[in-house]
Scaffold this active site. Structure first.
Site, short mmCIF file in Angstrom:
data_model
loop_
_atom_site.label_atom_id
_atom_site.label_comp_id
_atom_site.label_asym_id
_atom_site.label_seq_id
_atom_site.Cartn_x
_atom_site.Cartn_y
_atom_site.Cartn_z
N GLN A 135 0.89 -1.30 -0.11
CA GLN A 135 0.05 -0.07 0.02
C GLN A 135 0.92 1.22 0.01
O GLN A 135 1.80 1.54 0.91
CB GLN A 135 -0.93 -0.01 1.30
CG GLN A 135 -1.71 1.37 1.38
CD GLN A 135 -3.05 0.98 2.43
OE1 GLN A 135 -3.32 0.23 2.84
NE2 GLN A 135 -3.85 2.03 2.46
N ASP A 136 0.59 2.32 -0.94
CA ASP A 136 1.57 3.39 -1.06
C ASP A 136 2.90 3.12 -1.41
O ASP A 136 3.78 3.86 -0.60
CB ASP A 136 1.29 4.27 0.32
CG ASP A 136 -0.13 4.71 0.57
OD1 ASP A 136 -1.04 4.55 -0.33
OD2 ASP A 136 -0.40 5.48 1.41
N ARG A 225 -8.44 6.02 -7.60
CA ARG A 225 -9.62 6.60 -7.04
C ARG A 225 -9.21 7.89 -6.50
O ARG A 225 -8.10 8.33 -6.24
CB ARG A 225 -10.02 5.71 -6.02
CG ARG A 225 -8.99 5.30 -4.94
CD ARG A 225 -9.70 4.47 -3.82
NE ARG A 225 -8.37 4.18 -2.65
CZ ARG A 225 -8.89 3.90 -1.49
NH1 ARG A 225 -10.18 3.51 -1.14
NH2 ARG A 225 -7.94 3.73 -0.53
#
EC number: 3.1.1.11
Length: 319
Positions: A135-136, A225
């Protein structure tokens, strides 16, 4: 590989260089340098968090190859870091360059946000680098940035931030996330319609890593998103495999930003590139005008004509 650039100093984990750690070499580098300062990082695994602060300008990290020079750490939000401070390498000083290196955060999917590389350096560029996390992975925080021939792998929001950035001729792969998670290639953070920021993926390849491919039906993957209200992302002239859900894009929270974002797709190919099933948000569009698409090329979007040549990295300015 590194013979075309003469290093100012050499970092070697085995003690054969001027420094044993990358951080020591950065600390010893001059401040506000007007000329390129090259730190060669010899093959090895460097387990450290490296900060290139604002005063350390025009620094170049020159590795021995993306499979051999690896900077790795594992700071993450689950264990008490902030997303911002979790980065294995953080480059803020203007004019930062990196070539032939892997930047990695090994915290894993269960540890939430864990950044491999954070970039806030203006006129920064990365060539033949791997950026690997979950994530990230890649925090394109701010200013003008360019990535060429890089490999970026991650899960949730794995390219995110509010820089003006073009990723050209890159391989961008979603990997297997944690249970119940969806993959988002991007989460762009533009907060005001006047900001000239955005994430552009051009002439690249969007796909899945080998651990995601056999189970990709269980883990939906989207192009992006909207992290912030005026989120702006363009995917153009790229090949997209069937890892990308036909809807293409995913909401952040209900109707948030769906009217104010700008998500564009232009002349993509591959099983995941069909636009017929895409979201019908006001802010999403299939770009049909080459003039409009031209605005997102390195020449227009990050003023590449004035600085990319000096990086010595390959690039193309236009469509």
């Amino acid at each position: 590989q590194s013979s075309t650039v003469t290093p100012n100093v050499v970092v070697a984990a085995d003690g054969s260089g001027d420094y044993k750690t990358v951080s020591e070499a950065v600390a010893a580098a001059p401040e506000d340098s007007k000329t390129r300062y090259v730190i060669r990082i010899k093959a090895g695994v460097y387990r450290e968090n490296v900060d290139v602060p604002k005063k350390k300008k025009n620094i170049m990290f020159l590795g021995d190859g993306r499979t051999s020079t690896i900077i790795t750490a594992s700071k993450n939000v689950q264990d008490g870091s902030t997303t911002f401070n979790s980065a294995t390498v953080a480059a803020v000083g203007a004019g930062f360059l990196a070539r032939d290196i892997t930047f990695q955060n090994t915290a894993g999917a269960a540890k939430h946000q864990a950044v491999a590389l954070r970039v806030g350096s203006d006129l920064s560029a990365f060539y033949r680098c791997d950026i690997l996390a979950y994530q990230d992975s890649l925090y394109v925080h701010s200013n003008r940035q360019f990535f060429i021939n890089c490999f970026i792998a991650g899960t949730v929001d794995f390219i995110f931030g509010n820089a003006a950035v073009v990723l050209q001729d890159c391989d961008i792969h979603a990997r297997r996330p944690g249970s119940g998670q969806k993959n988002m290639v991007t989460a762009q953070g533009r907060t005001d319609p006047n900001q000239n920021t955005g994430i552009v993926i051009q002439k690249s390849r969007i796909g899945a890593t080998s651990d995601l491919q056999p189970v990709q039906s269980s883990f939906p993957t989207y192009l992006g998103r909207p992290w912030k209200e005026y989120s702006r992302t363009v995917v153009m002239q790229s090949s997209i495999t069937n890892v990308i859900n036909p809807a293409g894009w995913f909401p952040w929270d209900g109707n948030f930003a769906l009217d104010t974002l700008y998500y564009g797709e232009y002349q993509n190919t591959g099983a995941g590139a069909a636009t017929s099933g895409r979201v019908t948000w006001k802010g999403f569009k299939v770009i049909t005008s080459s003039t409009e698409a031209q605005g997102f090329t390195p020449g227009s979007f990050i003023a590449g004509g004035s600085w990319l040549k000096a990086t010595t990295f390959p690039f193309s300015l236009g469509l």
